[in-house]
Design a protein around this motif. Structure first.
Motif, short mmCIF file in Angstrom:
data_model
loop_
_atom_site.label_atom_id
_atom_site.label_comp_id
_atom_site.label_asym_id
_atom_site.label_seq_id
_atom_site.Cartn_x
_atom_site.Cartn_y
_atom_site.Cartn_z
N LEU A 297 12.30 19.62 32.89
CA LEU A 297 10.88 19.42 33.19
C LEU A 297 10.31 18.21 32.46
O LEU A 297 9.20 17.78 32.74
N GLY A 298 11.09 17.68 31.52
CA GLY A 298 10.61 16.56 30.72
C GLY A 298 10.24 17.01 29.33
O GLY A 298 10.15 18.20 29.04
N SER A 299 10.00 16.04 28.47
CA SER A 299 9.63 16.34 27.10
C SER A 299 8.22 16.91 27.06
O SER A 299 7.44 16.73 28.00
N PRO A 300 7.85 17.61 25.98
CA PRO A 300 6.46 18.11 25.86
C PRO A 300 5.43 16.98 26.02
O PRO A 300 4.39 17.19 26.65
N ALA A 301 5.75 15.82 25.47
CA ALA A 301 4.81 14.69 25.60
C ALA A 301 4.68 14.26 27.05
O ALA A 301 3.59 13.93 27.52
N SER A 302 5.81 14.26 27.77
CA SER A 302 5.79 13.88 29.18
C SER A 302 4.98 14.87 30.00
O SER A 302 4.17 14.49 30.85
N LEU A 303 5.20 16.17 29.74
CA LEU A 303 4.44 17.20 30.46
C LEU A 303 2.95 17.07 30.19
O LEU A 303 2.12 17.20 31.10
N GLN A 304 2.61 16.79 28.94
CA GLN A 304 1.20 16.65 28.60
C GLN A 304 0.60 15.42 29.26
O GLN A 304 -0.56 15.41 29.69
N ALA A 305 1.40 14.35 29.35
CA ALA A 305 0.92 13.12 30.00
C ALA A 305 0.57 13.39 31.46
O ALA A 305 -0.45 12.91 31.97
N TRP A 306 1.41 14.17 32.15
CA TRP A 306 1.11 14.51 33.54
C TRP A 306 -0.11 15.42 33.62
O TRP A 306 -0.93 15.29 34.54
N ALA A 307 -0.22 16.35 32.65
CA ALA A 307 -1.38 17.24 32.64
C ALA A 307 -2.67 16.45 32.44
O ALA A 307 -3.73 16.83 32.95
N ASP A 308 -2.56 15.35 31.71
CA ASP A 308 -3.74 14.51 31.46
C ASP A 308 -4.02 13.54 32.62
O ASP A 308 -5.02 12.83 32.60
N ALA A 309 -3.12 13.50 33.58
CA ALA A 309 -3.30 12.60 34.73
C ALA A 309 -3.10 13.38 36.02
O ALA A 309 -2.20 13.09 36.81
N PRO A 310 -3.94 14.40 36.25
CA PRO A 310 -3.71 15.27 37.42
C PRO A 310 -3.82 14.55 38.76
O PRO A 310 -3.10 14.89 39.70
N ALA A 311 -4.72 13.58 38.84
CA ALA A 311 -4.87 12.87 40.12
C ALA A 311 -3.59 12.13 40.49
O ALA A 311 -3.12 12.19 41.62
N GLN A 312 -3.03 11.41 39.49
CA GLN A 312 -1.79 10.69 39.74
C GLN A 312 -0.66 11.66 40.09
O GLN A 312 0.15 11.40 40.98
N TYR A 313 -0.62 12.78 39.37
CA TYR A 313 0.43 13.77 39.62
C TYR A 313 0.34 14.29 41.05
O TYR A 313 1.37 14.40 41.74
N ARG A 314 -0.88 14.58 41.49
CA ARG A 314 -1.04 15.13 42.85
C ARG A 314 -0.58 14.12 43.90
O ARG A 314 0.07 14.47 44.88
N VAL A 315 -0.94 12.84 43.69
CA VAL A 315 -0.54 11.81 44.66
C VAL A 315 0.98 11.72 44.76
O VAL A 315 1.55 11.67 45.85
N ILE A 316 1.65 11.73 43.60
CA ILE A 316 3.10 11.55 43.59
C ILE A 316 3.83 12.80 44.07
O ILE A 316 4.72 12.73 44.92
N SER A 317 3.43 13.97 43.54
CA SER A 317 4.16 15.19 43.87
C SER A 317 3.94 15.64 45.31
O SER A 317 4.77 16.35 45.87
N SER A 318 2.83 15.22 45.91
CA SER A 318 2.56 15.62 47.30
C SER A 318 2.95 14.55 48.31
O SER A 318 2.68 14.69 49.50
N HIS A 319 3.60 13.50 47.83
CA HIS A 319 4.00 12.42 48.75
C HIS A 319 4.92 12.98 49.84
O HIS A 319 5.87 13.70 49.56
N ARG A 320 4.60 12.66 51.08
CA ARG A 320 5.36 13.07 52.28
C ARG A 320 5.18 14.53 52.64
O ARG A 320 5.78 15.01 53.61
N HIS A 321 4.39 15.28 51.88
CA HIS A 321 4.24 16.69 52.20
C HIS A 321 3.52 16.92 53.52
O HIS A 321 3.68 17.98 54.13
N ASN A 322 2.73 15.94 53.96
CA ASN A 322 2.11 16.08 55.27
C ASN A 322 3.16 16.05 56.37
O ASN A 322 2.94 16.53 57.48
#
Length: 258
Positions: free
Chosen positions: A207-232
């Motif tokens: 899942l990544g390092s704790p720092a990496s997980l926290q970085a994604w938690a602090d950037a939810p908009a970016q995470y949503r864009v990347i993780s949902s890519h092509r889901h449509n």
């Protein structure tokens, strides 16, 4: 007989065009010589010398607007001005070299947008037998990650490398790709999501390092864009991802909300 050279002769001797000589005159880089008895301007040694100096400096990359001050400066000031021009030219050369490298990478597909390490990961996916469409989606996700979350990009690459080293994880992802052809309400989807979440929880490094997980938690908009890519284009993948994330979130993993 009139002394000196005509403008066409002067231009030819100096190695420029008549149009260029006239341009130098308009800019005040070279004084126009006086006209002779026939009405022609005649270029003598002084004008020719100035033309050679201007042409040489311009050819070396000195901006035309800076040539007169340089020629009128003393020896030390002239040397300092040349050094400054050299620094600027070196910067331009470096920028042009970078552009050339980008063009070369464009001819090699992924390498125009991704570093060698990321391209090596994509190559590993191909060698591991992932479907080409899956690899294409991962390529696009890497490009998005590098653009939207550059500080976490290297950590994300480490995460992918660890995942590819895990044969059980690779099998789960391949099953996830096969699920694309299931019905959206297929009961195997939540079962596969649970298996994925359980594997992540048993191997948290994936899942990544704790720092990496926290970085994604602090950037939810970016995470949503990347993780949902092509889901449509892949509703089963969207459901599988949502169910997996929900179980991880329930286990206390700081996965951003969708």
């Amino acid at each position: 007989m009139d002394k000196g050279l005509t403008i066409s002769q002067a231009a030819e001797y100096v190695g420029v065009t008549v149009k260029t000589v006239r341009h130098y005159h308009r800019l005040g880089l070279v004084d126009e010589p006086a006209r002779d008895s026939s009405g022609y301007r005649r270029y003598e040694s002084a004008e020719l010398l100035r033309l050679v100096q201007v042409r040489t400096l311009a050819g070396a990359g000195v901006p035309l607007a800076e040539i007169v001050p340089m020629l009128d400066a003393g020896t030390e000031q002239f040397a300092a001005a040349l050094a400054d021009v050299e620094r600027r030219l070196s910067g331009r050369i470096a920028a042009l070299s970078a552009r050339r490298d980008t063009l070369n990478r464009l001819a090699d597909g992924d390498r125009a947008l991704l570093p060698d390490r990321a391209c090596a990961i994509l190559d590993r996916m191909v060698e591991a037998g992932f479907h080409r469409d899956y690899v294409a989606g991962q390529r696009e996700a890497l490009v998005l990650t590098r653009a939207l979350e550059p500080e976490g990009f290297d950590g994300f690459l480490t995460q992918l490398e660890l995942r590819l080293d895990d044969s059980d994880y690779v099998d789960l992802i391949k099953r996830g790709w096969e699920a694309e052809f299931w019905e959206l309400d297929d009961p195997r989807i939540p079962e596969l999501a649970s298996a994925m979440a359980d594997h992540y929880l048993a191997h948290p490094a994936l899942l990544g390092s704790p720092a990496s997980l926290q970085a994604w938690a602090d950037a939810p908009a970016q995470y949503r864009v990347i993780s949902s890519h092509r889901h449509n284009q892949a509703p089963v993948a969207a459901r599988l991802t949502a169910l997996t994330e929900a179980k991880l979130r329930a286990a206390g993993i700081p996965v951003p909300g969708r």
